[in-house]
Design a protein around this motif. Structure first.
Motif, PDB file in Angstrom:
ATOM      1  N   SER B 191      75.262 -29.200 -30.253  1.00  0.00           N
ATOM      2  CA  SER B 191      74.004 -29.710 -30.796  1.00  0.00           C
ATOM      3  C   SER B 191      73.569 -28.917 -32.019  1.00  0.00           C
ATOM      4  CB  SER B 191      72.917 -29.695 -29.717  1.00  0.00           C
ATOM      5  OG  SER B 191      72.908 -28.450 -29.063  1.00  0.00           O
ATOM      6  N   LYS B 217      77.942 -36.931 -24.981  1.00  0.00           N
ATOM      7  CA  LYS B 217      76.916 -35.914 -24.734  1.00  0.00           C
ATOM      8  C   LYS B 217      77.113 -34.722 -25.649  1.00  0.00           C
ATOM      9  CE  LYS B 217      75.288 -36.232 -19.986  1.00  0.00           C
ATOM     10  NZ  LYS B 217      75.085 -35.537 -18.732  1.00  0.00           N
ATOM     11  N   SER B 218      75.998 -34.021 -25.878  1.00  0.00           N
ATOM     12  CA  SER B 218      76.098 -32.800 -26.677  1.00  0.00           C
ATOM     13  C   SER B 218      75.987 -31.589 -25.763  1.00  0.00           C
ATOM     14  CB  SER B 218      74.998 -32.763 -27.718  1.00  0.00           C
ATOM     15  OG  SER B 218      73.762 -32.508 -27.093  1.00  0.00           O
ATOM     16  N   TYR B 219      76.487 -30.465 -26.230  1.00  0.00           N
ATOM     17  CA  TYR B 219      76.422 -29.235 -25.457  1.00  0.00           C
ATOM     18  C   TYR B 219      75.860 -28.125 -26.333  1.00  0.00           C
ATOM     19  CZ  TYR B 219      80.778 -28.335 -28.004  1.00  0.00           C
ATOM     20  OH  TYR B 219      81.712 -28.180 -28.996  1.00  0.00           O
ATOM     21  N   ALA B 220      75.382 -27.066 -25.683  1.00  0.00           N
ATOM     22  CA  ALA B 220      74.790 -25.958 -26.433  1.00  0.00           C
ATOM     23  C   ALA B 220      75.878 -25.235 -27.213  1.00  0.00           C
ATOM     24  CB  ALA B 220      74.109 -24.986 -25.476  1.00  0.00           C
ATOM     25  N   PHE B 221      75.641 -25.059 -28.497  1.00  0.00           N
ATOM     26  CA  PHE B 221      76.597 -24.329 -29.314  1.00  0.00           C
ATOM     27  C   PHE B 221      76.674 -22.886 -28.820  1.00  0.00           C
ATOM     28  CE2 PHE B 221      79.019 -22.811 -32.662  1.00  0.00           C
ATOM     29  CZ  PHE B 221      78.389 -21.770 -33.315  1.00  0.00           C
ATOM     30  N   GLY B 222      77.860 -22.378 -28.586  1.00  0.00           N
ATOM     31  CA  GLY B 222      78.015 -21.021 -28.081  1.00  0.00           C
ATOM     32  C   GLY B 222      78.031 -20.949 -26.566  1.00  0.00           C
ATOM     33  N   ALA B 223      78.136 -22.092 -25.909  1.00  0.00           N
ATOM     34  CA  ALA B 223      78.147 -22.103 -24.444  1.00  0.00           C
ATOM     35  C   ALA B 223      79.316 -21.286 -23.909  1.00  0.00           C
ATOM     36  CB  ALA B 223      78.250 -23.543 -23.946  1.00  0.00           C
ATOM     37  N   ASP B 225      80.688 -21.835 -20.869  1.00  0.00           N
ATOM     38  CA  ASP B 225      81.494 -22.578 -19.897  1.00  0.00           C
ATOM     39  C   ASP B 225      81.321 -24.073 -20.137  1.00  0.00           C
ATOM     40  OD1 ASP B 225      81.776 -22.499 -16.232  1.00  0.00           O
ATOM     41  OD2 ASP B 225      83.003 -23.400 -17.805  1.00  0.00           O
TER      42      ASP B 225
END
Lengths: 248, 405, 289
Positions: B191, B217-223, B225
């Motif tokens: 995102s 879907k989007s995911y948090a940058f730097g996740a 896992d």
């Protein structure tokens, strides 16, 4: 190893100022081995500062402290502890998040004859029994009453197998029954050969226990002698009646 | 003096004035051509700027001077080049200040691109105002569609979101037409602006091509896992999996897809997929994975480029930096075509010429590179260029992606 | 069923969080030094592992034989020669913190700079134990599971040391009251130096373990110092045995929360929990406040 009658601790020309305030001024006296020395004087006369200088909480500006003929000025506080000098505090300083037993174990483990926790635990329990804290051995020190914390401090100090025990108003705030028990305990400790210096305001204890008394006022020694002689010394009485006189 | 002598004398003077000038009397060539750049040399973007861009500036500087310099035919000689460099510390306002300084105080002849989309965008209006033609080499954003035509002096070199995602959509649609896959697409993206824009551009193209997007879907940058997300993707049973990802996620989701045994027949990762380190980590498991922004290792001149890079830096070149070197090549070609440092003329040549470079053919239409290499694929352990399919050097798509062994 | 796997993944993630914070809790909680260069040793452990497998083609675990002693010694030297002078002259903990932050920040620059020069800023990764493990119907990555188990083992070992050894008892006493500790004969400086050194070694160990499943570069140090600090504060500064538990809570809440609500929010949830704890229970989840 010093014998009875020898001078265990000798304070010579000790001086300490905090900013402009001179807390201890050119102080000298001896502490004979195997005896109980009382250190009295009005509030602010520098008594606790003397103890703090001996246990190296800070360094004196001038003077020497000879422990068994060795100048210990400059030693670090943990080193002083290992020389078998132990103390209690006016404002109790136990480790609140450790159990009563563990607090005492600390005194044993890091004193002059370091040992492992398992061994220290056994001795700790014996000491706790002696000061009447055995039922509370597993409680956290923070959960003890103030009086019990004082007992804990004594047990911890004894755990270090001290030759010199410094008590800072250890008998303060006790009711008559507690006071009697406390005095008996201190006497017993003295009979075991441990040299004791006790700062006190409770004169009954001073009379009951001390062989000699040193009186301080405004950082200076103003009298020295047996309890009876100093307590009837007009200078001493004047110092007390003159109210707290923290030297300006 | 008498009249005859005056006329003779005047004629002689006029005659002399009209004689063709000898080279010895020609205007002197500059002794250096000065290129200035302000770029991020410290902070988190520093290392990326260095491996992608600055290393290419330095390499080009050396190779051009080794060959004697850039030929200025107006003066009939090659002129060596010199670089003036500043650190913008990753701050746009610092970049603007330094750009002004390069132009007004240092009076450089040409300015070179900074690093990263937001920095390229920040500098563009200034170099445009001072009419310094600059090829921006590390910007990919929807904004270029609107700003490209607006700023004649700023050129945008790499694949923008539409150019990056349309070929993917078309490829999937083709495979679907051929009956090779059902065309069920799952797309994920971080995102951040890059992810959002590329995802949107893909969705637009997918809609036109009639694809079924079963998961998006989007995911948090730097996740730390991405396994839960990949599980969700798997549950929708897609045969095409696209991730508009950044380097750390690119690496992580590839590993986690393997761990989960997720074997889409068509798989795309974005930034970082071209890194040699990506191949180092996954070995032959990279085969079949499609990636963003490739360069063609087999293009003419690439062997020499790779060797020169290795010799100078003791490191392999970064494929994402080849476009930077290509931009420098075409800048040199433009200068040589014009024959002198006339920035307006140079700009016009850049805007209207088709160049042959290490990065293939480059032609700008309204300042945007008309068909940059957008999608590559690992095949047999090598990076190949796939889309645009009609560009010289393009290889056919390897389908299906081999299952993780 | 996915939820269970997500929960398990959250536990493993939490194990990672706890692991990276153990060393910092020793350094900050026991030795009372907030070491901003902590993450650089994490990064060093990761790189040593990387070179061990990629360059020398050996099992990356072997890199611990190199990175642990080096990290231990360097941190010991840092405490002895850079931190002790600061400790000596600080009037109180706040003044010490301010000085320490400046000095360790400088160290961070030095170490990161050295890494950048020698190892460039490129992203690195390698494959080690990157195979699936099937547990009770869920799949987890072996490398993450391994790191989790290592975290548990280390936390347990630390627990045993703290509870049953002389050294550990000294550390606990120092964490509670360094002055009182010295008054019972504990050489606080000597033990602080050892605790600080051990913390640095743990940082390198955690870097090695995490590098098996997360890619890294010369500049990741700061990010991991911050992650570790969050877990330390969550657990309670000095609560070494609570560090793993705090990490687990964080990992599970982040993973399950992200799955149930939105994957975009995993990092927001992470910080959100941190802020909530700061507001409601600032001394940490596991302090006997």
């Amino acid at each position: 190893m010093s014998g009875p009658g020898d001078i265990l601790l000798s304070i010579r020309g000790l001086q300490k100022a905090f900013g402009g305030l001179v807390a201890v001024r050119d102080l000298s006296f001896d502490i004979p081995q195997g005896k109980i020395l009382g250190l009295i004087g009005p509030n602010g006369s520098g008594k606790t500062t003397v103890l703090n200088l001996v246990t190296a909480e800070f360094a004196p500006d001038r003077g020497t402290i000879l422990f068994k003929d060795r100048d210990i000025v400059g030693a670090k506080s943990f080193e002083v502890c290992r020389m078998r000098i132990a103390r209690t505090f006016q404002l109790v300083r136990v480790l609140p998040h450790m159990t009563t037993r563990e607090n005492v174990m600390l005194g044993r483990m890091f004193g002059s004859a370091p040992t492992v926790p398992a061994h220290a635990a056994k001795e700790a329990d014996a000491l706790l029994d002696r000061v009447g804290l055995k039922p509370r051995a597993g409680m956290f020190a923070s959960q003890l009453t103030y009086i019990d914390q004082k007992r804990l401090e004594l047990a911890r100090a004894l755990a270090a197998h001290p030759e010199l025990l410094l008590l800072d108003e250890w008998l303060a705030g006790l009711n008559p029954t507690e006071l009697k028990i406390g005095i008996d305990l201190v006497r017993q400790i003295g009979r075991e050969g441990i040299t004791i210096v006790m700062i006190e305001h409770v004169m009954e204890a001073i009379r009951a226990l001390c062989h000699r008394v040193v009186v301080m006022n405004a950082g200076e020694r103003i009298a020295e002698g047996t309890p009876d002689s100093v307590l009837s010394d007009p200078q001493v009485i004047q110092a007390y009646l003159g109210g707290s006189d923290a030297a300006a | 003096m008498d009249r005859r002598t005056f006329v003779k004398g005047s004629a002689a003077v006029v005659g002399a004035a009209t004689l063709p000038r000898t080279p010895a009397q020609a205007q002197a060539a500059p002794d250096k051509i000065r290129f200035g750049y302000a770029i991020t040399q410290s902070g988190p973007l520093g290392p990326g700027a260095d491996s992608t861009t600055v290393s290419n500036y330095k390499l080009w500087n050396k190779l051009v001077n080794d060959a004697g310099g850039i030929m200025l035919k107006k003066f009939g000689k090659k002129v060596p080049i010199e670089m003036v460099a500043y650190d913008d510390q990753g701050k746009p306002d610092e970049l603007l200040k330094l750009t002004e300084r390069l132009i007004q105080q240092d009076k450089v002849d040409m300015v070179l691109s900074p690093y990263a989309t937001h920095m390229n965008l920040a500098q563009a209006p200034i170099i445009n105002k001072y009419e310094y033609p600059v090829i921006m080499t590390t910007a990919t954003t929807n904004k270029t569609y609107e700003l490209g035509p607006r700023w004649p002096y700023a050129f945008w070199n790499i694949a923008q979101p539409r150019e990056a995602s349309q070929p993917l959509s078309k490829a999937i649609a083709d495979l679907k037409k051929q009956g090779k896959i059902k065309g069920r697409v799952a797309a994920i993206y971080p995102s951040v602006e890059y992810g959002v824009e590329n995802n949107e551009a893909f969705l637009e193209a997918a809609k036109k091509d009639g694809l079924e997007v079963v998961f998006n879907k989007s995911y948090a940058f730097g996740a730390s896992d991405l396994q839960p997300l990949i599980r969700e993707v798997m549950a929708t049973n897609p045969d095409a999996f696209l991730a508009f990802s950044y380097p750390p996620d690119t690496f992580m989701l590839t590993e986690q897809a393997q761990i989960l045994g997720f074997n889409p027949q068509f798989m795309y990762v974005a930034i970082g997929g071209v890194f040699p380190q990506y191949k180092d980590k996954f070995g032959n498991k990279v085969n079949g994975i499609l990636v963003y922004g490739p360069s063609d290792p087999k293009a003419p001149g690439m062997d020499e480029y790779a060797k020169a890079h290795r010799d100078l830096f003791k490191q392999e070149y970064e494929p994402g930096g080849v476009n930077v070197y290509a931009a420098l090549q075409l800048t040199q070609q433009a200068i040589e075509t014009v024959g002198e440092i006339d920035r307006k003329k140079i700009r016009d040549v850049i805007a209207n010429t088709t160049f042959k470079t290490l990065w293939g053919e480059i032609k700008y239409v309204k300042q945007l590179n008309a068909n940059p290499w957008a999608v590559g694929q690992w095949q047999n352990g090598e990076l190949t260029v796939i889309y645009p399919a009609d560009k010289a050097g393009a290889k056919p798509l390897l389908f299906p992606k081999p299952a993780w062994s | 069923m996915i939820l269970f796997e997500v929960f398990l993944g959250g536990l493993l993630l939490g194990g990672m969080y706890g692991l990276i914070a153990l060393g910092l809790n020793l350094q900050y909680g026991v030795a009372r030094i907030l070491n901003l260069s902590y993450g650089e040793f994490f990064m060093g452990g990761a790189f040593t592992a990387f070179f061990t497998i990629m360059l020398w083609k050996l099992n990356p675990l072997l890199s611990l034989f190199v990175s642990l002693p080096i990290a231990f010694v360097i941190n010991w030297l840092i405490y002895q020669y850079l931190m002790i002078p600061l400790v000596r002259r600080a009037a109180d903990q706040d003044a010490l913190d301010a000085d320490v932050v400046l000095v360790t920040f400088g160290l961070f620059f030095v170490f990161q700079g050295l890494a950048l020069v020698n190892w460039s800023g490129d992203l690195r990764g390698y494959s080690f134990l990157s195979s699936p493990v099937h547990l009770v119907g869920a799949t987890v990555a072996f490398n993450r599971l391994f790191a989790f188990l290592a975290a548990c083992a280390l936390a347990f070992a630390l627990f045993l040391v703290l509870r049953y050894t002389r050294f550990g008892t000294a550390l606990r006493a120092m964490t509670i009251d360094p002055v009182a500790a010295s008054l019972v004969g504990i050489d606080v400086r000597k033990f602080s130096a050892l605790a600080f050194a051990a913390g640095g070694a743990l940082a390198a160990a955690s870097g090695m373990l995490v590098s098996t499943f997360i890619s890294f570069s010369s500049t990741i140090g700061v990010e991991y110092t911050l992650k570790a600090l969050i877990v330390v504060i969550l657990a309670g500064v000095g609560r070494v045995t609570g560090t793993l538990a705090a990490g687990l809570v964080l990992g599970v809440v982040e993973s399950v929360g992200g799955y149930l609500v939105d994957p975009q929010l995993t990092i927001a949830i992470n910080f959100g929990l941190f802020m909530l704890v700061l507001l409601l229970r600032p001394t940490g989840l596991f302090t006997r406040a």
